[in-house]
Design a protein around this motif. Structure first.
Motif, PDB file in Angstrom:
ATOM      1  N   SER A 233       0.750  -1.337   0.023  1.00  0.00           N
ATOM      2  CA  SER A 233       0.064  -0.206  -0.114  1.00  0.00           C
ATOM      3  C   SER A 233       0.817   1.164   0.008  1.00  0.00           C
ATOM      4  CB  SER A 233      -0.780  -0.261   1.338  1.00  0.00           C
ATOM      5  OG  SER A 233      -0.337   0.124   2.332  1.00  0.00           O
ATOM      6  N   ASP A 234       0.316   2.325  -0.449  1.00  0.00           N
ATOM      7  CA  ASP A 234       0.970   3.733  -0.286  1.00  0.00           C
ATOM      8  C   ASP A 234       1.233   4.127   1.114  1.00  0.00           C
ATOM      9  OD1 ASP A 234       0.553   4.121  -3.106  1.00  0.00           O
ATOM     10  OD2 ASP A 234      -0.977   5.284  -2.805  1.00  0.00           O
ATOM     11  N   GLY A 235       0.449   3.694   2.163  1.00  0.00           N
ATOM     12  CA  GLY A 235       1.046   3.875   3.413  1.00  0.00           C
ATOM     13  C   GLY A 235       2.444   3.032   3.652  1.00  0.00           C
ATOM     14  N   ALA A 236       2.250   1.916   3.582  1.00  0.00           N
ATOM     15  CA  ALA A 236       3.475   1.092   3.722  1.00  0.00           C
ATOM     16  C   ALA A 236       4.807   1.670   3.100  1.00  0.00           C
ATOM     17  CB  ALA A 236       3.357  -0.235   3.419  1.00  0.00           C
ATOM     18  N   ARG A 237       4.520   2.108   2.017  1.00  0.00           N
ATOM     19  CA  ARG A 237       5.881   2.764   1.221  1.00  0.00           C
ATOM     20  C   ARG A 237       6.114   3.897   1.848  1.00  0.00           C
ATOM     21  NH1 ARG A 237       3.070   0.464  -3.492  1.00  0.00           N
ATOM     22  NH2 ARG A 237       1.566   1.989  -3.678  1.00  0.00           N
ATOM     23  N   SER A 238       5.061   4.773   2.437  1.00  0.00           N
ATOM     24  CA  SER A 238       5.525   6.036   2.914  1.00  0.00           C
ATOM     25  C   SER A 238       6.360   5.793   4.129  1.00  0.00           C
ATOM     26  CB  SER A 238       4.279   6.873   3.314  1.00  0.00           C
ATOM     27  OG  SER A 238       3.710   7.055   2.114  1.00  0.00           O
ATOM     28  N   TYR A 239       5.986   4.926   5.085  1.00  0.00           N
ATOM     29  CA  TYR A 239       6.683   4.656   6.339  1.00  0.00           C
ATOM     30  C   TYR A 239       7.930   3.922   5.972  1.00  0.00           C
ATOM     31  CZ  TYR A 239       3.377   6.733   9.356  1.00  0.00           C
ATOM     32  OH  TYR A 239       2.476   7.537  10.193  1.00  0.00           O
TER      33      TYR A 239
END
Length: 256
Positions: A237-243
């Motif tokens: 997910s985008d959230g996982a990539r961001s973190y």
């Protein structure tokens, strides 16, 4: 020696707990050993790790009042990540600490035996400036500030910067600002873009603004129900990539 980072913002709902949980996993993926400490009586971090707060016999509360050493309460959460959990009883520590000597240094002293066992210690702070937050800032090397891109949270960031200055002057002169990370960002709204740009213009020359931007996602609401970070729950997910990006930026900065 571990880097101790307090994740703080005096405005609630800024993504502090999510940032601690997900950043810990991101750093662990990079081979780092991470300890999370839940310093918020709401115990959202503890619950988000799949631990029922009311089943706990010893917590951060017992550490702060001196009835348990920190190593005794630590639990493994996932590979490379441990947790010092808490529950609502921690709220009583605010009252009990008032009458103790060196009340602002209880967490700092409790951490000393553990600093050579971890690469990072992440402190999840409550959204208030009481003795729990003071203990976290006293123990920390630096402060990471999650900021949702709205006007009131931006004001909270400025208030926290003033608070950090007070802590530097009175309690922990080596404390520094690690940086600001934009969370719950909605790129569709002009307001969010304006607030982020204003923050960069006002603080960019003084405080690091991380390139990683954490966008709003329903996955952040789903993953704690499973007791997982978004990286473990929805790794693509985008959230996982961001973190993961935030972990890379932070780890690269501190390792340099």
């Amino acid at each position: 020696m571990a880097r101790v980072i307090a994740v703080a913002n005096q405005k609630g709902g800024s993504g502090k707990t999510t940032t601690v949980r997900c950043l810990a996993t991101g750093l662990a993926e990079r081979g780092r050993r991470v300890l999370m400490i839940d310093v918020d009586p709401q115990a959202s971090l503890t619950e988000g790790c799949g631990i029922h707060p009311y089943d706990l016999e010893q917590t951060v509360y017992h550490v702060l009042i001196g009835s348990a050493p920190l190593p005794e309460i630590i639990r493994p959460v996932e590979t490379g990540v441990d947790l010092a959990p808490t529950n609502i009883h921690l709220s009583a520590a605010e009252i009990q600490l008032v009458n103790m000597n060196r009340r602002e240094d209880k967490l700092r002293h409790a951490l000393r035996p553990l600093r050579d066992r971890y690469d990072y210690v992440l402190l999840d702070c409550p959204p208030s400036f009481g003795l729990l937050t003071v203990n976290a800032l006293s123990a920390a090397d630096s402060v990471l500030i999650p900021m949702t891109c709205d006007y009131y949270t931006m004001l909270g960031v400025r208030l926290l910067l003033d608070t950090v200055q007070e802590i530097q002057d009175e309690v922990n002169e080596t404390l520094r600002i690690e940086g600001i990370v934009a969370t719950r960002y909605d790129a569709r709204t002009l307001h969010a873009r304006e607030i982020l740009n204003q923050t960069k213009e006002a603080l960019g020359g003084k405080v690091r603004i991380f390139s990683a931007i954490v966008r709003e996602s329903v996955r952040f609401k789903e993953s704690p129900i499973r007791g997982q970070s978004i990286i473990a729950y929805a790794g693509g997910s985008d959230g996982a990539r961001s973190y993961r990006q935030l972990a890379e930026e932070l780890d690269g900065c501190l390792s340099a």
